[in-house]
Design an enzyme around this catalytic site. Structure first.
Site, PDB file in Angstrom:
ATOM      1  N   LYS A 176      -0.810  10.574  15.878  1.00 32.03           N
ATOM      2  CA  LYS A 176      -1.065   9.349  16.779  1.00 32.03           C
ATOM      3  C   LYS A 176      -0.498   8.027  16.354  1.00 32.03           C
ATOM      4  CE  LYS A 176      -4.937   6.840  16.758  1.00 32.03           C
ATOM      5  NZ  LYS A 176      -4.174   5.601  17.488  1.00 32.03           N
ATOM      6  N   GLU A 198      -1.912   5.162   2.732  1.00 28.35           N
ATOM      7  CA  GLU A 198      -1.047   4.019   2.459  1.00 28.35           C
ATOM      8  C   GLU A 198      -1.689   3.035   3.283  1.00 28.35           C
ATOM      9  OE1 GLU A 198       0.923   1.285   2.604  1.00 28.35           O
ATOM     10  OE2 GLU A 198       2.465   2.068   3.868  1.00 28.35           O
ATOM     11  N   CYS A 238       3.184  -4.109   4.242  1.00 29.44           N
ATOM     12  CA  CYS A 238       2.184  -4.051   3.246  1.00 29.44           C
ATOM     13  C   CYS A 238       2.754  -4.548   1.728  1.00 29.44           C
ATOM     14  CB  CYS A 238       1.550  -2.848   3.158  1.00 29.44           C
ATOM     15  SG  CYS A 238       0.783  -2.359   4.578  1.00 29.44           S
ATOM     16  N   GLU A 281      -5.261  -9.798   2.587  1.00 31.62           N
ATOM     17  CA  GLU A 281      -4.131  -9.598   3.316  1.00 31.62           C
ATOM     18  C   GLU A 281      -3.754 -10.184   4.477  1.00 31.62           C
ATOM     19  OE1 GLU A 281      -0.880  -5.855   3.903  1.00 31.62           O
ATOM     20  OE2 GLU A 281      -3.248  -5.571   4.344  1.00 31.62           O
TER      21      GLU A 281
END
Length: 482
Positions: A178, A251, A288, A384
């Protein structure tokens, strides 16, 4: 006069299909802020159909020889090269990325990664065979895990699709993948390419939102759930998968420290500024591993900040066809709101050295931004941002640098900038991150693992370690006594 939107469709059991209940969502080009396509909003019936197709295809794909699976993956890699311009066009519409950089920085590594895993397909071997008990021989079989439910993110839709399907297919698994609801176009094109090469049901694509992904992870068929995404999404996947003890590969986010020591000479400092600014602003900081949390030793702090601010001012963002830009827009309005919010909430002791504002009123562009004067417990240090924002802190010595570098919940990537080899090796040992770069930041190669610790998740992408994640180990023992 309205333009008819392109119609994207799911790919299930070798054919393109609308959602069973006909629901769709609009897909928006982030460079323009305008919808250009519709995609299925898949529900339980669509997930059921995709999982059934993948389960039915699994025995035959598992039983193909590694050489046959390798041949299929090599054909996929060749097809990616042959249809590169189509893939680039789809990805640029997906993301608003610069065309030239998508061509040079994404297509070649994607093709290389597929070819790497094509080679890995022929490395499914056990480690031992022998008599460890009298009269009995033991062997080890390494097998595919089964059907894999995979969810890819919106920051690198094409490349992350490759990181998902290539090791899974190479190991003999079948896949239901997906894409993000904001970036399905390139993944649907990938389904067309792969579907022309592998048997039906081996590779399936489901478009949809968070609920569609949850239905995939909670489905009883998959043996493994793999996601690249936010920490929140990863926790949700792990919780869902725990209910029936699925294998999980996560991840998640990152907050990479970039530790710059005072021993750099002028040439090394200039290189550090250039490389860090590129690694921090590339892909609009939506990476990331981005070099967005810089720690500079206090004796060179002011000089470094001034140089970094100038590099930011010289960095351009703009439309995909502008050859002079480093990055395009943020992916969606929510991401623009998130990045803007971090800057608006900066504490009084912080100083915006460059940028700090939206660019234009069309699309989701944000200026290259540098913020100094920050403290370790500031929100923008601990969380983040996922945007083109580089923060800078001043540290006194190596001990403090390590404490602050490790003092976040993420542990994906890091870098150290020094001319002292012993110091570089000490830092590589104590930095609590899945990757430590020395005097560079952000290069990845197919042969080396990518993955983090702590809230950055577990499991590895790329490399033989990533390949191993898509296999299971079976002990077989037989009597050899007559």
């Amino acid at each position: 006069m309205s333009t008819e939107l392109r119609r994207l469709r799911n790919y299930i059991d070798g054919e393109f299909r609308d959602a069973a209940d006909g629901r769709t969502t609009d897909v928006v080009n982030p460079a323009t802020g305008e919808a250009y396509a519709t995609a299925p909003l898949s529900g339980q019936a669509d997930v059921d159909a995709a999982m059934a197709a993948a389960a039915a295809a699994f025995p035959a794909w598992r039983d193909q020889t590694p050489a046959e699976r390798q041949k299929a993956l090599l054909k996929i890699a060749d097809a990616f090269e042959e249809r590169a311009e189509e893939l680039i066009a789809a990805e640029v519409e997906n993301t608003g990325k610069p065309i030239g950089l998508t061509r040079s920085e994404e297509i070649p590594p994607m093709v290389d990664q597929i070819r790497f895993f094509a080679g890995a397909a022929r490395m499914l071997e056990g480690r031992a065979a022998g008599e460890y008990m009298e009269g009995l021989t033991s062997i080890v079989r390494r097998e595919p895990v089964g059907v894999c439910a995979q969810v890819a993110p919106w920051n690198y839709p094409m490349m992350m699709a490759v990181w998902k399907f290539a090791p899974a297919l190479a190991a003999g698994n079948t896949v239901v993948l997906k894409p993000s609801d904001t970036t399905p176009a390139s993944t649907v094109l990938i389904a067309e390419i792969i579907g022309s090469i592998v048997p039906k049901g081996v590779f399936n694509v489901i478009c949809g939102d968070r609920d569609s992904g949850r239905a995939m992870v909670e489905h009883p068929v998959p043996a493994m759930a793999s996601i690249t995404g936010s920490v929140r999404a990863g926790i949700s996947v792990a919780e869902s998968a725990a209910k029936d003890v699925k294998r999980v590969h996560l991840e998640l986010g990152g907050k990479a420290p970039v530790v710059v020591f005072e021993d750099l000479d002028s040439a090394a400092m200039a290189k550090a500024v250039e490389d860090i600014s590129v690694a921090g602003f590339f892909n609009a900081g939506q990476d990331c591993t981005a070099a967005t949390r810089v720690l500079v030793q206090e004796s060179i702090h002011d000089e470094f900040v001034a140089a970094l601010a100038k590099a930011a001012a010289d960095t351009k963002t703009g439309m995909p066809d502008d050859e002079d830009v480093l990055y395009g827009p943020l992916n969606n309005p929510n991401q623009l709101k998130q990045v803007t919010g971090f800057i608006e909430r900066l504490p009084a002791h912080a100083k915006v050295e460059a940028g700090g504002h939206r660019v234009g009123d069309k699309g989701y562009f944000y200026a290259p931004t540098v913020v100094s004067g920050l403290k370790q417990d500031d929100e923008i240090i601990q969380n983040e941002v996922f945007g083109p924002v580089i923060t800078v802190q001043s540290f006194s010595d190596e001990t403090q640098a390590v404490e602050w570098a490790n003092g976040v919940e993420y542990a994906l990537a890091s870098s150290v900038w020094t001319k002292d080899h012993s110091r570089a090796m000490r830092m590589a040992k104590v930095l609590d991150f899945g990757c430590v770069w020395i005097n560079t930041h952000i290069p990845l190669v197919a042969e080396m693992p990518h993955g983090g610790f702590k809230k950055s998740g577990y499991g590895k992408d790329l490399s033989a370690y990533g390949f191993d994640d898509y296999t299971r180990i079976k002990h077989v023992m037989t009597s050899i006594e007559g």
